[in-house]
Scaffold this motif. Structure first.
Motif, PDB file in Angstrom:
ATOM      1  N   MET A  45      -9.639   2.938   0.397  1.00  0.00           N
ATOM      2  CA  MET A  45      -8.700   2.768   1.510  1.00  0.00           C
ATOM      3  C   MET A  45      -8.233   4.157   1.946  1.00  0.00           C
TER       4      MET A  45
ATOM      5  N   VAL B 185      -1.239   3.178  -3.864  1.00  0.00           N
ATOM      6  CA  VAL B 185      -0.718   2.127  -4.730  1.00  0.00           C
ATOM      7  C   VAL B 185      -1.858   1.131  -4.932  1.00  0.00           C
ATOM      8  N   LEU B 186      -2.104   0.777  -6.173  1.00  0.00           N
ATOM      9  CA  LEU B 186      -3.207  -0.140  -6.447  1.00  0.00           C
ATOM     10  C   LEU B 186      -3.002  -1.430  -5.669  1.00  0.00           C
ATOM     11  N   CYS B 187      -3.961  -1.746  -4.784  1.00  0.00           N
ATOM     12  CA  CYS B 187      -3.743  -2.864  -3.868  1.00  0.00           C
ATOM     13  C   CYS B 187      -4.910  -3.824  -3.848  1.00  0.00           C
TER      14      CYS B 187
ATOM     15  N   HIS C 110       0.864  -1.171   0.000  1.00  0.00           N
ATOM     16  CA  HIS C 110       0.000   0.000   0.000  1.00  0.00           C
ATOM     17  C   HIS C 110       0.907   1.229   0.000  1.00  0.00           C
TER      18      HIS C 110
ATOM     19  N   HIS D 114      -9.034  -0.434  -3.349  1.00  0.00           N
ATOM     20  CA  HIS D 114      -7.902   0.490  -3.223  1.00  0.00           C
ATOM     21  C   HIS D 114      -8.389   1.936  -3.039  1.00  0.00           C
TER      22      HIS D 114
ATOM     23  N   CYS E  10      -4.755   5.585   0.321  1.00  0.00           N
ATOM     24  CA  CYS E  10      -3.744   4.665  -0.195  1.00  0.00           C
ATOM     25  C   CYS E  10      -3.439   5.087  -1.623  1.00  0.00           C
TER      26      CYS E  10
HETATM   27 CU1  CUA Z   1      -4.005  -0.011  -0.233  1.00  0.00          CU
HETATM   28 CU2  CUA Z   1      -4.207   0.880  -2.445  1.00  0.00          CU
END
Ligand code: CUA
Length: 387
Positions: A206, A197-199, A160, A203, A195
């Motif tokens: 988040m 970063v693609l998680c 993340h 995402h 967040c």
């Molecule tokens: Cu955690 Cu995007």
């Protein structure tokens, strides 16, 4: 310029240019001035040289080959040396800014940041709670103004990134590693975070808040949070029924206990898989910032109460990828396995919601109270519109 103008007008959330309240933004702005000035000088110089050359050496009868300057050592030296000097100058400025920002001050407020799919936990290792463990809050990071906060950032699953745009750049939250990062702001307020970063499926859901408080307000928050023990519900109350369901679940219908995954300070609930719910009633965000309210009381407004109810009943239906199991008896998929959800009645879900809303810090420690919300544009379910 078009991008800056077009994105800046409607959403101040991400417009940080000129926001001088945080040390990162001040450094970025001071670095931008020489960089932009150099760019303007180069742009004007190159444009001038281009137009001058085109005009001066215009070939009237297009028959002779143009004059060649290959092998002009003086010109080639200038074209190499000047860009090298410019890059070195910008590097010196960047290194100077990093040297100013990177050292962790001795008296920095230490906060552990844990990112998980799809929420954040913020824990204060320097603030042990009287009831055991450290003060911990889900999705709402409380900081003092005028002081550096030293964040130790990690992840419990995938990569993340912690990003509060008005307070500076982002830092990855990577499983198995701990990254430190410092943020600081002089302006009290509620800052947006996300967040970055693609998680996974949620995402974009988040989110988190950074709530910067003047030092005295911050201290009263931390003191109250350290002393906090969840109140014992009155016998026969909805909160008491909710507490029983929260800690024991309902084995007869397969409903799992909330306490298996959530911690509530001062109770046996000490689950670590999900967000800490110790001060849920003081929090103004639900579902890691998917919804927010003006006051804790707003969660009792019909629309907001319905959202909290829907969230407990079937959180993956509200937030794709949420690992909290549904409580409506439906089947759901977890880690590729199809599972049968436990079942709670609507009244039982309301009892759990009543218990959660009762988990409040004392009034003087309500960290949202009278603090301006900076650049809010999340969906607000409470009456009264966007805070
Ligand atoms: Cu955690 Cu995007």
């Amino acid at each position: 310029m078009a991008a800056a103008l077009l994105t800046g007008c409607q959403s101040q959330q991400l417009l940080t240019l000129g926001d001088m309240s945080s040390a990162y933004n001040r450094e970025i702005l001071w670095m931008s001035i020489p960089a932009i000035a150099l760019s303007i000088i180069i742009f004007v110089g190159v444009s001038w040289a281009l137009f001058y050359t085109v005009r001066k050496f215009r070939e009237e009868n297009n028959d002779a080959p143009p004059a060649q300057f290959h092998g002009n050592n003086r010109l080639e030296t200038i074209l190499v040396v000047v860009p090298v000097i410019i890059v070195m100058l910008l590097s010196v400025l960047a290194v100077r800014s990093l040297a100013r920002l990177n050292p962790v001050p001795q008296d920095a407020e230490k906060i552990d940041v844990l990112g998980k799919q799809f929420w954040w936990n913020f824990s204060y290792p320097g603030a042990p709670a009287a009831a055991g463990g450290n003060v911990t809050n889900g999705n709402e990071l409380v900081l003092p103004t005028g002081k550096w906060a030293s964040l130790t950032i990690t992840s419990g699953d995938v990569i993340h990134a912690f990003w509060a745009p008005n307070l500076g750049g982002q830092r990855d939250a990577t499983p198995g590693t701990q990254k430190t990062w410092q943020i600081q702001t002089d302006r009290a307020g509620v800052y947006q975070g996300n967040c970055n970063v693609l998680c996974g499926a949620s995402h974009a859901n988040m989110r988190f808040k950074v709530i910067a408080l003047p030092p005295d307000r911050y201290n009263s928050f931390l003191t109250a949070a350290q002393a906090y023990r969840a109140p014992t519900p009155a016998p026969g109350s909805a909160e008491e029924r909710g507490y029983t369901l929260f800690t024991q679940g309902k084995p007869s219908t397969g409903a799992l206990a909330c306490a298996a995954c959530h911690r509530v300070q001062g109770t046996p609930a000490n689950g670590q898989a999900g967000p800490d719910l110790s001060f849920f009633g003081t929090r103004r965000t639900l579902g890691a910032g998917m919804w927010e309210a003006l006051t804790p009381q707003h969660w009792e407004a019909p629309q907001a109460a319905a959202e909290l109810h829907a969230w407990i009943k079937n959180s993956p239906a509200q937030k794709p990828g949420s690992l909290m199991p549904p409580y409506d008896g439906s089947t759901y998929t977890l880690n590729g396995k199809t599972m049968k959800a436990g079942l709670l009645t609507d009244e039982e879900i309301n009892d759990i919601a009543a218990y959660l809303r009762s988990l409040r810090l004392p009034e003087e420690a309500d960290y949202w109270r009278d603090v301006p919300v900076i650049g809010a544009n999340n969906t607000t379910i409470a009456q009264g519109g966007n805070p």
